[in-house]
Design a protein around this motif. Structure first.
Motif, PDB file in Angstrom:
ATOM      1  N   ASP A  75     -16.569 -11.370-105.735  1.00  0.00           N
ATOM      2  CA  ASP A  75     -15.958 -11.608-104.384  1.00  0.00           C
ATOM      3  C   ASP A  75     -14.186 -11.954-104.757  1.00  0.00           C
ATOM      4  O   ASP A  75     -13.723 -11.868-105.877  1.00  0.00           O
ATOM      5  CB  ASP A  75     -16.565 -12.690-103.592  1.00  0.00           C
ATOM      6  CG  ASP A  75     -16.368 -14.187-104.332  1.00  0.00           C
ATOM      7  OD1 ASP A  75     -16.166 -14.020-105.869  1.00  0.00           O
ATOM      8  OD2 ASP A  75     -16.484 -15.157-104.029  1.00  0.00           O
ATOM      9  N   ASP A  76     -13.562 -12.121-103.690  1.00  0.00           N
ATOM     10  CA  ASP A  76     -12.122 -12.686-103.993  1.00  0.00           C
ATOM     11  C   ASP A  76     -11.677 -13.573-102.953  1.00  0.00           C
ATOM     12  O   ASP A  76     -10.884 -13.455-102.077  1.00  0.00           O
ATOM     13  CB  ASP A  76     -11.292 -11.382-103.828  1.00  0.00           C
ATOM     14  CG  ASP A  76      -9.676 -11.608-104.603  1.00  0.00           C
ATOM     15  OD1 ASP A  76      -9.639 -12.924-105.200  1.00  0.00           O
ATOM     16  OD2 ASP A  76      -9.032 -10.650-104.567  1.00  0.00           O
ATOM     17  N   PRO A 119      -9.119 -17.513-111.200  1.00  0.00           N
ATOM     18  CA  PRO A 119      -9.656 -16.096-110.792  1.00  0.00           C
ATOM     19  C   PRO A 119     -10.281 -15.480-112.167  1.00  0.00           C
ATOM     20  O   PRO A 119      -9.723 -15.654-113.329  1.00  0.00           O
ATOM     21  CB  PRO A 119      -8.612 -15.341-110.149  1.00  0.00           C
ATOM     22  CG  PRO A 119      -7.290 -15.985-111.167  1.00  0.00           C
ATOM     23  CD  PRO A 119      -7.679 -17.521-111.239  1.00  0.00           C
ATOM     24  N   ASP A 131     -10.017  -9.523-112.233  1.00  0.00           N
ATOM     25  CA  ASP A 131     -10.055  -8.705-111.012  1.00  0.00           C
ATOM     26  C   ASP A 131      -9.867  -9.222-109.949  1.00  0.00           C
ATOM     27  O   ASP A 131      -9.865  -8.605-108.904  1.00  0.00           O
ATOM     28  CB  ASP A 131     -11.545  -7.896-111.297  1.00  0.00           C
ATOM     29  CG  ASP A 131     -11.703  -7.051-112.527  1.00  0.00           C
ATOM     30  OD1 ASP A 131     -10.546  -6.382-112.964  1.00  0.00           O
ATOM     31  OD2 ASP A 131     -12.881  -6.854-113.033  1.00  0.00           O
ATOM     32  N   GLN A 132      -9.567 -10.550-109.892  1.00  0.00           N
ATOM     33  CA  GLN A 132      -9.430 -11.400-108.727  1.00  0.00           C
ATOM     34  C   GLN A 132      -8.129 -11.594-108.522  1.00  0.00           C
ATOM     35  O   GLN A 132      -7.284 -11.614-109.322  1.00  0.00           O
ATOM     36  CB  GLN A 132     -10.494 -12.483-108.558  1.00  0.00           C
ATOM     37  CG  GLN A 132     -11.724 -12.278-108.540  1.00  0.00           C
ATOM     38  CD  GLN A 132     -12.815 -13.486-108.858  1.00  0.00           C
ATOM     39  OE1 GLN A 132     -12.496 -14.238-109.471  1.00  0.00           O
ATOM     40  NE2 GLN A 132     -13.605 -13.694-108.257  1.00  0.00           N
ATOM     41  N   THR A 133      -7.778 -12.019-107.106  1.00  0.00           N
ATOM     42  CA  THR A 133      -6.335 -12.466-106.818  1.00  0.00           C
ATOM     43  C   THR A 133      -6.071 -13.813-107.584  1.00  0.00           C
ATOM     44  O   THR A 133      -6.530 -14.745-107.332  1.00  0.00           O
ATOM     45  CB  THR A 133      -6.163 -12.401-105.406  1.00  0.00           C
ATOM     46  OG1 THR A 133      -6.348 -11.155-104.790  1.00  0.00           O
ATOM     47  CG2 THR A 133      -4.738 -12.843-105.161  1.00  0.00           C
ATOM     48  N   GLU A 160      -9.723 -18.171-105.265  1.00  0.00           N
ATOM     49  CA  GLU A 160     -10.257 -18.582-106.254  1.00  0.00           C
ATOM     50  C   GLU A 160      -9.373 -19.930-106.950  1.00  0.00           C
ATOM     51  O   GLU A 160      -8.027 -19.645-107.094  1.00  0.00           O
ATOM     52  CB  GLU A 160     -10.399 -17.434-107.395  1.00  0.00           C
ATOM     53  CG  GLU A 160     -11.214 -16.368-106.739  1.00  0.00           C
ATOM     54  CD  GLU A 160     -12.474 -16.609-106.322  1.00  0.00           C
ATOM     55  OE1 GLU A 160     -13.132 -17.820-106.882  1.00  0.00           O
ATOM     56  OE2 GLU A 160     -13.198 -16.064-105.673  1.00  0.00           O
TER      57      GLU A 160
END
Length: 426
Positions: A315-316, A322, A325-327, A319
């Motif tokens: 998910d994103d 993070p 691959d997340q913001t 965070e």
């Protein structure tokens, strides 16, 4: 405060997380300052080992621990130390005089301060255990919490005034770029203007439960180190600077004459010297001191578990930390695969130091300092004599010594920001 500052700095993106029933209950009690009622409402789920309830109970428990410590400091008139001469000598500008928020503080004695710290330590331990439950295998939740809205009864009067929020503590730490126009000004300060902020909400998930478990364990280990020692001489010599109206031995003894600059500055220098001179703490609980390496190994193990959970996320949702691959909500501190690998390698190095397999360098000796041996057998901790070398002698041994190469991966990945990443990643 660095931990809270990192959490609150991430306030620049729109919220996407949705609150569950537990999340709504947690948020409502955290924002209302009804910590005890919130924990009572979550107790059954926590006792049954439900991860989401465990996290909510633990977050309220952490808030309660901070509130209790704040109330104890208020009771005794605690404030930031007044050391204008030291500030000037160190080139950090003139220090502001202390602000005693309690106009009639109680007298403080050394046993009472130990009791305050013991209570805080106990509260942290309870929260830490619940955070571990909140990160149990198979846990799956996201709880949106705006830390800036958390309300605490700082002065213990049974009510929460508008300024009794974490915002009053956190916003001065974050700088102008992170101060919302609607933020409450800290006590006695003029509200600063900054760009509007959409929301201060973070999406707390099982990985963050393990992250907070590690942080509370780390703070607890530091408290245990202190409580394993007798620091009464330091208390008597210096802590009137922290509790200036609590009846400590040197209260009001600021001098009428001067040696170098002026009476106030010379008195503050004298107190700093006295404080350094009394950094000689006899060990009074050898078992507690000897438990610290295991506690530190638990911190590194929790950090490894934290990254396992972070890297598995798909998910994103705003965070706290993070995966690559997340913001990333923190500008200027990218999280990359190379950085994660470097941090994991750093944890391995730290474990070797904790176990005494990798020694700490000492400027005076060719041999290294065995940290494990110190925790296992120290009779006292005299920081000056350890630095000078005389008290390091019993803990010196031959073997590999940590150097820049030991942390080469972290230095290569993070550069000068390595300490900032260490505070963030835990």
């Amino acid at each position: 405060m660095r931990l809270l500052g990192v959490l609150a700095a991430a306030v620049l993106l729109p919220v996407t997380v949705q609150a569950s029933e537990t999340g709504e209950l947690l948020a409502s009690h955290l924002y209302a300052g009804s910590i005890g009622a919130g924990q009572a409402a979550l107790a059954a789920g926590k006792d049954a080992g439900e991860p989401e309830a465990c996290f909510g109970w633990a977050m309220l428990g952490l808030a309660g621990a901070l509130e209790g410590l704040a109330q104890d400091f208020y009771r005794y008139g605690g404030t930031a130390p007044d050391t204008p001469a030291a500030a000037m000598l160190l080139g950090i500008g003139e220090a502001e005089p202390p602000v005693v928020l309690n106009p009639a503080p109680e007298a403080l004695r050394y046993p009472a301060l130990r009791a305050v710290l013991a209570d805080f330590r106990s509260d942290l331990a309870a929260a830490q255990a619940a955070f571990v439950c909140g990160g149990a295998d198979g846990a799956d939740y996201v709880l949106p919490i705006d830390l800036l809205k958390a309300t605490l009864d700082f002065n213990g009067d049974g009510t929460t005034a508008p300024e009794e929020t974490l915002a009053t503590v956190l916003l001065p730490l974050l700088g102008q770029d992170f101060v919302p126009d609607t933020a409450i000004a800290p006590m006695g300060k003029t509200k600063r203007k900054g760009p509007p902020v959409q929301d201060g909400t973070l999406g707390f998930d099982p990985a963050d439960a393990i992250w907070l478990a590690g942080y509370t364990k780390l703070v607890g280990a530091q408290l245990d180190w202190l409580m394993a020692h007798d620091f009464e001489d330091f208390f008597n010599a210096y802590l009137h600077r922290v509790f200036p109206q609590a009846g400590l031995p040197m209260q009001g003894m600021d001098g009428v004459g001067s040696l170098v600059m002026d009476p106030d500055s010379d008195a503050s220098i004298a107190d700093i010297i006295a404080g350094i001179h009394t950094l000689n703490f006899p060990v009074i609980d050898k078992a507690l001191l000897a438990s610290i390496p295991d506690q530190l190994k638990q911190v590194t193990a929790l950090s490894r578990r934290n990254w396992e959970l972070i890297l598995a996320e798909t998910d994103d949702d705003r965070e706290v930390i993070p995966n690559p691959d997340q913001t990333n909500l923190l500008d200027g501190m990218p999280v990359t695969a190379a950085g994660v690998a470097a941090w994991r390698e750093t944890l391995d190095v730290l474990d070797q130091i904790i176990d005494g397999q990798l020694l700490i360098p000492h400027w005076r000796f060719a041999q290294g300092f065995d940290l494990k041996a110190y925790f296992d057998s120290a009779e006292r901790t005299d920081l000056v004599m350890l630095l000078a070398g005389q008290d390091a002698l019993p803990f010196l041994k031959d073997g590999p010594i940590a150097d820049a190469e030991s942390f080469a991966a972290g230095n290569a990945a993070f550069g000068d920001a390595f300490p900032n990443y260490a505070f963030w990643f835990n």
